[in-house]
Write an enzyme that holds these catalytic residues in place. Structure first.
Site, short mmCIF file in Angstrom:
data_model
loop_
_atom_site.label_atom_id
_atom_site.label_comp_id
_atom_site.label_asym_id
_atom_site.label_seq_id
_atom_site.Cartn_x
_atom_site.Cartn_y
_atom_site.Cartn_z
N ASP B 118 -36.63 20.09 22.83
CA ASP B 118 -36.85 19.64 21.46
C ASP B 118 -35.58 18.97 20.94
O ASP B 118 -34.47 19.48 21.16
CB ASP B 118 -37.23 20.83 20.58
N HIS B 125 -34.25 13.89 8.31
CA HIS B 125 -34.38 15.34 8.47
C HIS B 125 -33.00 15.98 8.64
O HIS B 125 -32.69 16.99 7.98
CB HIS B 125 -35.25 15.65 9.69
N GLU B 191 -42.97 21.82 11.75
CA GLU B 191 -42.14 20.62 11.92
C GLU B 191 -43.03 19.53 12.51
O GLU B 191 -43.60 19.69 13.58
CB GLU B 191 -40.93 20.89 12.83
N GLU B 193 -43.67 16.42 14.45
CA GLU B 193 -42.96 15.70 15.51
C GLU B 193 -43.95 14.92 16.38
O GLU B 193 -45.15 15.18 16.36
CB GLU B 193 -42.18 16.68 16.42
N ASP B 223 -43.75 21.84 15.83
CA ASP B 223 -42.77 22.82 16.31
C ASP B 223 -42.62 23.92 15.25
O ASP B 223 -41.68 23.92 14.45
CB ASP B 223 -41.45 22.09 16.54
N ARG B 227 -37.74 30.07 9.77
CA ARG B 227 -36.42 29.70 9.23
C ARG B 227 -35.51 30.90 9.03
O ARG B 227 -34.29 30.78 9.17
CB ARG B 227 -36.59 28.97 7.89
N GLN B 230 -34.32 32.01 12.41
CA GLN B 230 -33.38 30.99 12.87
C GLN B 230 -32.01 31.14 12.20
O GLN B 230 -30.97 31.04 12.87
CB GLN B 230 -33.96 29.60 12.58
N LYS B 243 -38.16 29.65 17.43
CA LYS B 243 -38.97 28.50 17.85
C LYS B 243 -39.92 28.86 18.98
O LYS B 243 -40.51 27.97 19.59
CB LYS B 243 -38.03 27.39 18.34
N THR B 247 -45.78 26.20 19.82
CA THR B 247 -45.56 24.77 19.60
C THR B 247 -46.91 24.13 19.88
O THR B 247 -47.41 24.22 21.01
CB THR B 247 -44.50 24.23 20.57
N THR B 339 -37.94 16.60 13.97
CA THR B 339 -38.77 16.45 12.77
C THR B 339 -38.64 15.04 12.21
O THR B 339 -37.54 14.50 12.10
CB THR B 339 -38.33 17.48 11.71
N GLU B 353 -37.82 21.14 3.95
CA GLU B 353 -37.37 19.99 3.19
C GLU B 353 -38.25 19.75 1.96
O GLU B 353 -37.76 19.44 0.88
CB GLU B 353 -37.39 18.74 4.07
#
Lengths: 413, 413
Positions: B118, B125, B191, B193, B223, B227, B230, B243, B247, B339, B353
């Site tokens: 990834d 982003h 995310e 992508e 993805d 948060r 993470q 993560k 996915t 992203t 975001e």
């Protein structure tokens, strides 16, 4: 446990890596193509040729993944049958024709690596690296005593002992340079690790006890690392190309059954672990480890001696944490322990630590000095659990550094 | 290029994702087990049943890896033959019996993911996230304008659209907490992508042009990201369990052949790239993207609209960088773009975001608000390249959030 005697004389020497107590599994080629085998003394027994009493399909493809997938009952049955075949003289006549000398065989990858994860679970290593990069006050990241920190590595990079390792190209930027350059790594390093091989799959979160039972065996693992590429690339998402050139493993899978007498506990916790990471029993192993470095054409110097028991987290803890988010694990997944460093300066598991970031060169027995690896250097990891009158050895995990490849025209300015 | 007409009427509507210009590849199950198929209008053509004039072995296993491995000449031959079969009325009688309605088929994983990488290659982003975490002055990491930053993800986590996504458990620690807790993620996010699928292998460093030719096709990719997990785990080695829950990819591989008319260039470089990363031509694609969020039982709100052309680095550049250390690439490797956020607030590709770190809740059309995902929420990514009178669509990339699993007894205090 004492030495189990075999009718294969070389297995009874007391100094061989491969007594009957060990029975490690590999894939060899002695001229007739890749085949599955077990090491005994200085010989290899061709498993497709003996009366193992298991499904022949398990040995039809030169890889241990099918046996691993068959599960712990098959693992136990195979070990029991091999012990019987190699100890009882009554089987000698039928089995001996299928022994081949290790000296005449090339060793290949023993299993197909499904995914590869590398951890950072040795405290002495983490403290050494942290001290160099962030100072002694902030050596350990805040999460380190709570999480076996790991990152996903590149399965396609895993190679078997003996595979040459070309020095990688990569983006590097010195502290006084405004822009990065593409250059051969000037700080190419080894990392002394153990690799745990996942032999059973999982979905959802598994306990540490369940994780321990999923592990089929262990190999020595050298996680070659380009420190200069790593320094420039690793923020904010971790190491990537710095770790992707090669990861070398030893060719024989030493099973957890063979290592059972050598279980030891992880050290006392400096911070309580969350319940999902607590071990119900000893899940590390007492395995003496060493690193040899031989310059091209020169004699080898042992540059480090340490032990797998130095780890703060066991592979079972790492595997349990790996599943905590629901991550599925599959047969053939490989978990690198993280660099294994002891507390003494001569027990550090990387040149980064041994030369303290390149500031304190090592002097080899040949009189040469080293900060990081030179072209032509041959690195060899060795390891063994030492029992009374026998040893459970891993064989060599070796690789020689080749000069960087020529840069293609399109990559030049 | 204009609409290519097919005798399959639904392919000529101008609004279908799957006109004859597209011909995306998938694996479906309409009751007779997994089979390989191509989408045309609202139908699927069963590829094992038609006279494709290629080696039947390529279609014997329900996965596109074998066709990818067969190489670009086979890719071109298959596309040409399918175009002929589906446009020429002369073939209608023999082909039509092998069409099945998409509405009656379950879509499965279109290929076996070998390894998953990834990236973090969308500048808007990276600036948004960097501004939130490090302030506007230090938003972009120093390496960002020189390297398509990426990390290895977990191939076992990749699932096809429609697979439910349970909220993950994980270690989290609030800023005011002394120790971490094991808890269901409270900041579970998407995310948006694109995923590029590597269709040809490589060893050693490849050029951007060579990398571009290695890519077989693209899918939409979500993805899923925890948060809070993470934030606590990612220093110093990057995202790991945050993560690894899932996915999600869209079920149809849209080939580079179908996307060819929609090539666009990456934006002007703000810092010169090293030669190995320079593009010899346009290697991004103009693909309009949107994200829909539907609370359980409620109508969907489109919460973001953006375009793949917003990326700073193309998949070809990412793949070239991926090989720079000598890392071998294999058929079936999947590269997440990173992203994709536009410059406007309503073109951001993650809730992190869109809600600016949870501080500015979104109001949905149902009147509900969201910072991060709630149990029962259904997320759907959509994308299409828009041509004159036709669109090259990707189908849906959807997943519904399930409540966190019950915690096993051994994981409780």
């Amino acid at each position: 446990m004492t030495l189990l005697r075999s009718w294969v004389a070389s297995a009874n020497s007391g100094t061989t890596d491969f007594p009957l107590n060990n029975l490690p599994y590999g894939v060899f080629d002695a001229g007739a193509g890749p085949r599955m085998g077990v090491a005994i003394g200085d010989q290899i027994l061709d498993l497709a040729a003996v009366d193992h009493r298991l499904d022949p399909e398990l040995f039809a493809h030169p890889s241990w993944n099918a046996v691993m997938a068959a599960g712990p009952k098959v693992w136990a049955a195979l070990r029991a049958r091999l012990t019987e075949l190699l100890s009882d003289e009554a089987h000698r006549a039928s089995v001996e024709p299928h022994l081949l000398p290790q000296a005449g065989a090339a060793m290949l990858m023993p299993f197909t690596v499904t995914e590869y994860t590398d951890f950072y679970a040795g405290k002495n290593h983490a403290v050494n690296v942290g001290t160099m990069f962030r100072g002694a006050e902030n050596a350990l990241p805040p999460n380190w005593l709570s999480i076996p920190i790991g990152y996903n590595g590149r399965a396609s990079s895993v190679v078997v002992s003996g595979t040459p390792v070309p020095r990688p190209w990569g983006q590097v930027k010195g502290p006084d340079e405004a822009l990065p350059r593409l250059a051969p790594s000037a700080r190419f390093d080894l990392e002394l690790e153990m690799g745990a091989i996942v032999g059973q799959p999982s979905t959802g979160m598994v306990s540490v006890a369940e994780a321990d039972a999923m592990i089929f065996g262990y190999v020595l693992l050298n996680d070659w690392s380009a420190r200069d590429i790593q320094a420039w690339e690793y923020q904010p998402l971790g190491p990537f190309q710095s770790k992707a050139t090669a990861t070398t493993i030893s060719p024989w899978i030493v099973t957890t059954a063979a290592l059972e007498p050598f279980r030891v506990s992880t050290p006392d916790r400096e911070r309580p672990l969350l319940p999902y990471l607590r071990e119900p029993g000893p899940m590390l192993y007492d395995i003496a480890l060493e690193v040899g470095l031989a310059p091209e054409g020169g004699a080898e110097t042992v540059i480090s001696r340490t032990n797998y028991r130095e780890m703060y987290y066991s592979a079972a803890q790492q595997l349990a944490h790996h599943t905590s988010s629901g991550c599925a694990m599959r047969v053939g997944d490989l978990l690198g322990s993280g660099t294994i460093s002891g507390t003494r300066p001569d027990s550090r598991g990387s040149l980064l630590e041994l030369s303290w970031g390149g500031k304190e060169p090592l002097t080899l027995d040949t009189g040469e000095t080293r900060t990081f690896l030179q072209d032509g250097d041959r690195l060899t990891l060795r390891g063994a659990a030492e029992g009374p009158g026998y040893r459970i050895g891993f064989g060599n995990c070796a690789g020689q550094i080749l000069p960087a490849a020529d840069l293609p025209a399109w990559a030049k300015e």
